[in-house]
Structure formats: C-alpha cells, structure tokens
Write an enzyme that holds these catalytic residues in place. Structure first.
Site, short mmCIF file in Angstrom:
data_model
loop_
_atom_site.label_atom_id
_atom_site.label_comp_id
_atom_site.label_asym_id
_atom_site.label_seq_id
_atom_site.Cartn_x
_atom_site.Cartn_y
_atom_site.Cartn_z
N CYS A 156 -19.91 2.24 1.70
CA CYS A 156 -19.96 1.66 0.35
C CYS A 156 -19.49 0.21 0.34
CB CYS A 156 -19.16 2.51 -0.64
SG CYS A 156 -17.37 2.55 -0.33
N CYS A 183 -14.59 5.38 6.52
CA CYS A 183 -16.02 5.21 6.24
C CYS A 183 -16.18 3.86 5.55
CB CYS A 183 -16.53 6.33 5.35
SG CYS A 183 -18.28 6.22 4.92
N CYS A 202 -23.66 0.54 -3.51
CA CYS A 202 -22.51 1.27 -2.95
C CYS A 202 -22.59 2.76 -3.28
CB CYS A 202 -21.21 0.68 -3.47
SG CYS A 202 -20.99 0.75 -5.27
N CYS A 245 -22.51 -3.81 0.14
CA CYS A 245 -22.36 -4.61 -1.07
C CYS A 245 -22.93 -6.01 -0.88
CB CYS A 245 -20.89 -4.70 -1.45
SG CYS A 245 -20.59 -5.70 -2.93
N CYS A 302 -26.53 -3.36 -10.02
CA CYS A 302 -26.53 -2.93 -8.61
C CYS A 302 -25.83 -1.58 -8.45
CB CYS A 302 -25.85 -3.97 -7.75
SG CYS A 302 -25.76 -3.53 -5.99
N ASP A 348 0.79 -1.24 0.00
CA ASP A 348 0.00 0.00 0.00
C ASP A 348 0.82 1.28 0.00
OD1 ASP A 348 -2.43 1.45 0.01
OD2 ASP A 348 -2.31 1.68 2.18
N CYS A 402 -14.86 12.21 -0.20
CA CYS A 402 -14.92 10.92 0.49
C CYS A 402 -14.56 11.10 1.96
CB CYS A 402 -13.95 9.94 -0.18
SG CYS A 402 -13.82 8.35 0.65
N CYS A 446 -20.72 -6.48 -11.09
CA CYS A 446 -21.63 -5.59 -10.36
C CYS A 446 -23.03 -5.60 -10.95
CB CYS A 446 -21.10 -4.16 -10.38
SG CYS A 446 -19.61 -3.92 -9.38
#
Length: 383
Positions: A242, A239, A192, A246, A189, A132, A212, A186
């Site tokens: 989203c 947060c 999210c 799912c 849908c 990351d 965000c 997806c």
C-alpha cells in the site's frame, strides 16, 4: 533575528532529520475518539497494549498534562526504486523496506535526545522524547504539524517525501508557534486500497489490522488463518504494497541523500538460508534490527509460509527438517509448507508424525484443519 523554529529546524537537519515542524500538543482533536472506536470494534487484534493504554493515547496531554508543543520530526527511509518487483522471486523472502537497516527506534532516539537537550537548554522548559513505542499518536500529530496526512491506507504520506518517513516527537512544556496543518490530498485515487493483498481496508481511511500482513507477520503470535497464508506470498516481515504503489512517492526523490542504508543481507534473502536459522544464528543475523524483537520462532513461521507459497521443490527439504523443530509454532508451519510443496510426502508422513505429535495445534495442521478467517466488518478508521 533568526526565528526559533528556523533555528531548531536547522539543528534537526544537522542531525540528519529530513523534516521538522511544530504543532500544538494541547489543542483538542478527534483522533482519540477514532482510536477508541477502532479498539472497540476489535480491529487491533492481538495488540492488547492498544487497549490497556487507550486512555493515555487519547490525547498528548492525557499522557503528559504539561505538554504544550509537539516538535514532530521525519526521517526518510525510502528505497532507491520500487521494491515490489522483488516479490516475483518466490524462493527469496521479502522484508519490509523499513526493517532492512538498523532498528529505527534506536537510530532516531539518539538524535531526538540530542535535539531535545538543545530545546530544553534554549527554552528552559521540560521535554519528553517519543519514538513509536510510547503511547503517543504520532501520525495525527504529524498531520497537525503539516508533515503530511493520513491517507486512505491510514499511513502518513507527504507531498514532499512520499510514504517513507520515520516519525519521532519531542513534547515540550514551552509554547512554540505551530506550523499550518496539512490537508488530505488523496483525491479519487484508490491505488493503496486495491493493492492490499488481504483486503485489509474495509473502506477508505479504515484499517482492520487483523487482516494486515504487517500485523500478521509481526504482531500475531500463533498460527495464521489459512486465508492469509497463501496471500502472503514471499512476504516474511511486514508488507509495503500500500505504501509502494502510492503516486506521491515520485516526489520523494528530493530527500534521497537523507535515506537510511539497507543491509545487503536483508534484501531478497534466500528462504532456504532463513529456514536454517537457529536462535543464535537468528540473533546474529538480526543484531540491531527490529526483526530481532519478534523472535526466531515467529520469524521462521513466516519463512515457512513463504516456502509453502514458493512452488520450489528444492525447498521441500527445508520444510521437512523443521518438522522436528522444538517449537510447535514452527512445526505446524512446516506441516503446512510440506502439504503445499509435496502433497505425497505430506500424506506419507502424516500417520507416523501424528503418532508422535503431542501438540494439539500441530496435530490440527496434520489433519488439514485451520483457524477460521477473520471477518473484515465495516467500522471506524484507525487514528
């Protein structure tokens, strides 16, 4: 004879990884171009490192020319149940599920290094490890390796593991047969997108990070625009909305045994306790936690916005005490929280406090001035 990939998958499982798959690190892709458009549109906000490392992020070989194979690993961190009902307790803070345990960078890095050493010893090829923080685009690599796909919320999700995977990558100069890539599942849908409290998605597969709450609570250094203060509710670090809504999360049950353990103190912590943290207490509470990296002042700012949204008169005292905080960032957030919880008290204190306050940003808070909202103009998707 045991297949090389099967052998490495078994070793990864022994180290606690949920999934291990392989992708070409040298084949061309469009992810770098999408990221360049994202940065050009300014949707990265204060994350200047995305701009300064843009060329290195464009492709794995832009960072390491000898990279040929990406070994992409996932570690499930999903909660035992839907975390979103916790948001109904406005006197408690909501910390994103991923940050409730030890810092995943450190948890994964040690395991990756162990596996990378085994790969290098077996193949006699150079390896590099990424978790990351390095300029490597893990999500496109994960999709190419077949771990999952980038959904309409731009996060990686999996048919087998839902939305709750930490990612780590080992790049190697060795050629290893790739796994089939994953395709998007997806369908129609939009759960999210509609769940986002701040409308941070201008369109499916597009994110404006400036809107965000994960960006605002973690990356944004200063006071927030007024629009987002009320929308954050009790969210004080990250947060999950989203991710948590799912439908694919129902398939994550199979990997529950591999999940990381949350610290009890970081599940619905009381806002009054968090507001009382000085720097040593903050560092002690968040030892080995990713939250520690944002620092006490930015964290308490977030706590004060949640206090302002709490509607709990018992928290007025916490806001008042922080009007005297050494940090202008904290003082300004305390002014806003007091104005929400106790308008009469705010009015009574304003003139006296204004006479003492030297910081212009805090003075603006006393005058009820706020930063303008951030426009969510249409544009390209984040890679």
């Amino acid at each position: 004879m045991v297949d090389l990939r099967d052998n490495l998958r078994a070793r990864a499982a022994d180290l606690g990884f949920t999934v291990c798959r392989f992708a070409s690190a040298a084949a061309p892709w469009s992810a770098g171009e999408r990221l360049a458009h994202f940065v050009e549109a300014g949707r990265h906000g204060d994350m200047g490192w995305m701009e300064t490392t843009l060329e290195r992020r464009a492709h794995p070989t832009a960072m390491w020319a000898d990279a040929r194979t990406a070994i992409v690993l996932g570690l499930n961190y999903g909660p035992d149940s839907d975390p979103l009902p916790e948001l109904s307790d406005r006197s408690a803070g909501y910390i994103s599920v991923y940050a409730r345990g030890d810092d995943y960078h450190e948890v994964i890095k040690g395991r990756l290094k162990t596996l990378a050493g085994q790969v290098a010893a077996r193949l006699g090829a150079e390896v590099k490890v990424f978790v990351d923080t390095a300029p490597l685009m893990e999500k496109p690599l994960a999709q190419r390796a077949g771990l999952g796909w980038q959904g309409k919320h731009t996060n990686l999700l999996s048919r087998a593991h839902g939305n709750w995977l930490f990612l780590g990558v080992i790049l190697t100069a060795a050629e290893i047969e790739p796994d089939p890539p994953e395709t998007e599942h997806c369908g129609s849908c939009t759960a999210c997108l509609t769940a986002c409290p701040t409308n941070a998605f201008p369109a499916p597969f597009q994110l404006d990070a400036r809107r965000c709450l994960s960006y605002l609570t973690i990356e944004h250094a200063g006071p927030w625009p007024m629009e987002f203060r009320t929308l954050t509710g009790a969210r004080i670090y990250g947060c999950d909305d989203c991710l948590a809504v799912c439908p694919w999360n129902k398939f994550a049950e199979a990997s529950r045994e591999a999940r990381l353990t949350a610290r009890e103190a970081l599940v619905s912590p009381r806002l009054a306790d968090l507001a009382a943290l000085d720097d040593p207490a903050f560092r002690a509470l968040f030892s080995k936690s990713p939250i520690k990296r944002i620092g006490r002042d930015r964290f308490v700012r977030n706590v004060l916005y949640a206090i302002g949204n709490s509607g709990d008169p018992a928290l007025v005292g916490a806001a008042e005490r922080l009007l005297n905080d050494p940090s202008p960032l904290v003082r300004g957030a305390a002014v806003w929280a007091l104005s929400r919880l106790d308008p009469n008290g705010f009015t009574n204190q304003r003139e006296v406090r204004l006479g003492r306050e030297e910081d212009e940003a805090v003075r603006a808070e006393w005058h009820g001035l706020a930063l303008p909202p951030l426009a969510g103009e249409s544009g390209p998707a984040i890679a």
